[in-house]
Motif scaffolding. Structure first.
Motif, PDB file in Angstrom:
ATOM      1  N   CYS A 105      14.884   1.481  -4.867  1.00 41.65           N
ATOM      2  CA  CYS A 105      13.878   2.128  -4.139  1.00 41.65           C
ATOM      3  C   CYS A 105      12.534   1.998  -4.608  1.00 41.65           C
ATOM      4  CB  CYS A 105      14.172   3.501  -4.215  1.00 41.65           C
ATOM      5  SG  CYS A 105      15.691   4.021  -2.985  1.00 41.65           S
ATOM      6  N   ARG A 106      12.315   2.033  -6.032  1.00 45.04           N
ATOM      7  CA  ARG A 106      11.205   1.739  -6.827  1.00 45.04           C
ATOM      8  C   ARG A 106      10.631   0.265  -6.361  1.00 45.04           C
ATOM      9  NH1 ARG A 106      13.932   4.821 -10.567  1.00 45.04           N
ATOM     10  NH2 ARG A 106      14.538   3.012 -11.872  1.00 45.04           N
ATOM     11  N   ARG A 107      11.205  -0.611  -6.275  1.00 45.95           N
ATOM     12  CA  ARG A 107      10.796  -1.991  -5.844  1.00 45.95           C
ATOM     13  C   ARG A 107      10.400  -1.900  -4.561  1.00 45.95           C
ATOM     14  NH1 ARG A 107      15.300  -3.400  -8.765  1.00 45.95           N
ATOM     15  NH2 ARG A 107      16.681  -3.788  -7.052  1.00 45.95           N
ATOM     16  N   ALA A 108      11.151  -1.465  -3.498  1.00 47.12           N
ATOM     17  CA  ALA A 108      10.400  -1.091  -2.308  1.00 47.12           C
ATOM     18  C   ALA A 108       9.326  -0.468  -2.020  1.00 47.12           C
ATOM     19  CB  ALA A 108      11.688  -0.441  -1.543  1.00 47.12           C
ATOM     20  N   GLU A 109       9.135   0.836  -2.921  1.00 46.57           N
ATOM     21  CA  GLU A 109       7.761   1.186  -3.034  1.00 46.57           C
ATOM     22  C   GLU A 109       6.708   0.360  -3.352  1.00 46.57           C
ATOM     23  OE1 GLU A 109       5.900   5.346  -4.971  1.00 46.57           O
ATOM     24  OE2 GLU A 109       7.887   4.944  -5.233  1.00 46.57           O
ATOM     25  N   GLY A 110       7.250  -0.271  -4.650  1.00 42.67           N
ATOM     26  CA  GLY A 110       6.079  -1.308  -4.782  1.00 42.67           C
ATOM     27  C   GLY A 110       5.585  -2.581  -3.766  1.00 42.67           C
ATOM     28  N   TYR A 111       6.774  -2.890  -2.992  1.00 42.38           N
ATOM     29  CA  TYR A 111       6.475  -3.831  -1.743  1.00 42.38           C
ATOM     30  C   TYR A 111       5.609  -3.187  -0.840  1.00 42.38           C
ATOM     31  CZ  TYR A 111      10.530  -6.401  -3.579  1.00 42.38           C
ATOM     32  OH  TYR A 111      11.379  -7.345  -4.473  1.00 42.38           O
ATOM     33  N   LEU A 112       5.852  -1.736  -0.366  1.00 50.19           N
ATOM     34  CA  LEU A 112       5.145  -1.136   0.618  1.00 50.19           C
ATOM     35  C   LEU A 112       3.732  -1.140   0.229  1.00 50.19           C
ATOM     36  CD1 LEU A 112       4.875   0.571   3.224  1.00 50.19           C
ATOM     37  CD2 LEU A 112       5.671   2.492   1.972  1.00 50.19           C
ATOM     38  N   ALA A 113       3.423  -0.673  -1.007  1.00 50.50           N
ATOM     39  CA  ALA A 113       2.114  -0.399  -1.634  1.00 50.50           C
ATOM     40  C   ALA A 113       1.251  -2.015  -1.452  1.00 50.50           C
ATOM     41  CB  ALA A 113       1.970  -0.067  -3.019  1.00 50.50           C
ATOM     42  N   GLN A 114       1.960  -2.889  -1.735  1.00 52.74           N
ATOM     43  CA  GLN A 114       1.528  -4.346  -1.584  1.00 52.74           C
ATOM     44  C   GLN A 114       0.783  -4.401  -0.176  1.00 52.74           C
ATOM     45  OE1 GLN A 114       3.698  -7.399  -3.331  1.00 52.74           O
ATOM     46  NE2 GLN A 114       3.711  -6.555  -5.327  1.00 52.74           N
ATOM     47  N   VAL A 115       1.760  -4.337   0.640  1.00 52.73           N
ATOM     48  CA  VAL A 115       1.769  -4.563   2.133  1.00 52.73           C
ATOM     49  C   VAL A 115       0.374  -3.803   2.784  1.00 52.73           C
ATOM     50  CG1 VAL A 115       2.504  -4.336   4.413  1.00 52.73           C
ATOM     51  CG2 VAL A 115       3.954  -5.303   2.806  1.00 52.73           C
ATOM     52  N   LEU A 116       0.426  -2.509   2.497  1.00 45.08           N
ATOM     53  CA  LEU A 116      -0.750  -1.729   2.736  1.00 45.08           C
ATOM     54  C   LEU A 116      -1.993  -2.138   2.203  1.00 45.08           C
ATOM     55  CD1 LEU A 116       1.279   1.816   3.007  1.00 45.08           C
ATOM     56  CD2 LEU A 116       0.664   0.118   4.862  1.00 45.08           C
ATOM     57  N   GLN A 117      -2.032  -2.435   1.022  1.00 41.41           N
ATOM     58  CA  GLN A 117      -3.317  -2.824   0.219  1.00 41.41           C
ATOM     59  C   GLN A 117      -3.691  -4.216   0.602  1.00 41.41           C
ATOM     60  OE1 GLN A 117      -2.323  -2.711  -3.835  1.00 41.41           O
ATOM     61  NE2 GLN A 117      -2.454  -0.483  -3.963  1.00 41.41           N
ATOM     62  N   ARG A 118      -2.875  -5.085   0.858  1.00 37.02           N
ATOM     63  CA  ARG A 118      -3.300  -6.359   1.464  1.00 37.02           C
ATOM     64  C   ARG A 118      -3.723  -6.209   2.603  1.00 37.02           C
ATOM     65  NH1 ARG A 118       1.754  -9.477   1.655  1.00 37.02           N
ATOM     66  NH2 ARG A 118       1.715  -9.312  -0.688  1.00 37.02           N
ATOM     67  N   ARG A 119      -3.521  -5.578   3.512  1.00 46.51           N
ATOM     68  CA  ARG A 119      -3.959  -5.549   5.021  1.00 46.51           C
ATOM     69  C   ARG A 119      -5.006  -4.558   5.000  1.00 46.51           C
ATOM     70  NH1 ARG A 119      -0.154  -7.764   8.890  1.00 46.51           N
ATOM     71  NH2 ARG A 119      -1.813  -7.189  10.299  1.00 46.51           N
TER      72      ARG A 119
END
Length: 88
Positions: A13-27
């Protein structure tokens, strides 16, 4: 609204939260969603109500209707593909 069903004891879950943050920041989509985190340990009733069996799970909710659901996201690309209809 983007609902993130999580567990505070899960590394996945912590890894998925990091992935989500990257997607929202990148775009540059910080304000596209109102992100709500639902922790299994503190709100198991919401897991039951939304029929969530796995953590992490992402749901897009619009006007009280679930518009999309992604269980066990495994990376940025999978989350980005899932959220593509709503991202800029």
């Amino acid at each position: 609204m983007l609902v993130f069903f999580t567990s505070s004891t899960s590394g996945r879950c912590r890894r998925a939260e990091g992935y989500l943050a990257q997607v929202l920041q990148r775009r540059h989509n910080h304000t596209t969603f109102s992100v709500r985190f639902v922790d299994h340990e503190s709100r198991p009733d919401l897991f039951d109500r939304f029929h969530v069996d796995h953590s992490p799970t992402l749901m897009v909710v619009d006007a009280k209707v679930v518009r999309g659901r992604l269980e066990n996201p495994r990376g940025c690309a999978e989350i980005q593909t899932f959220l593509a209809p709503w991202l800029k």
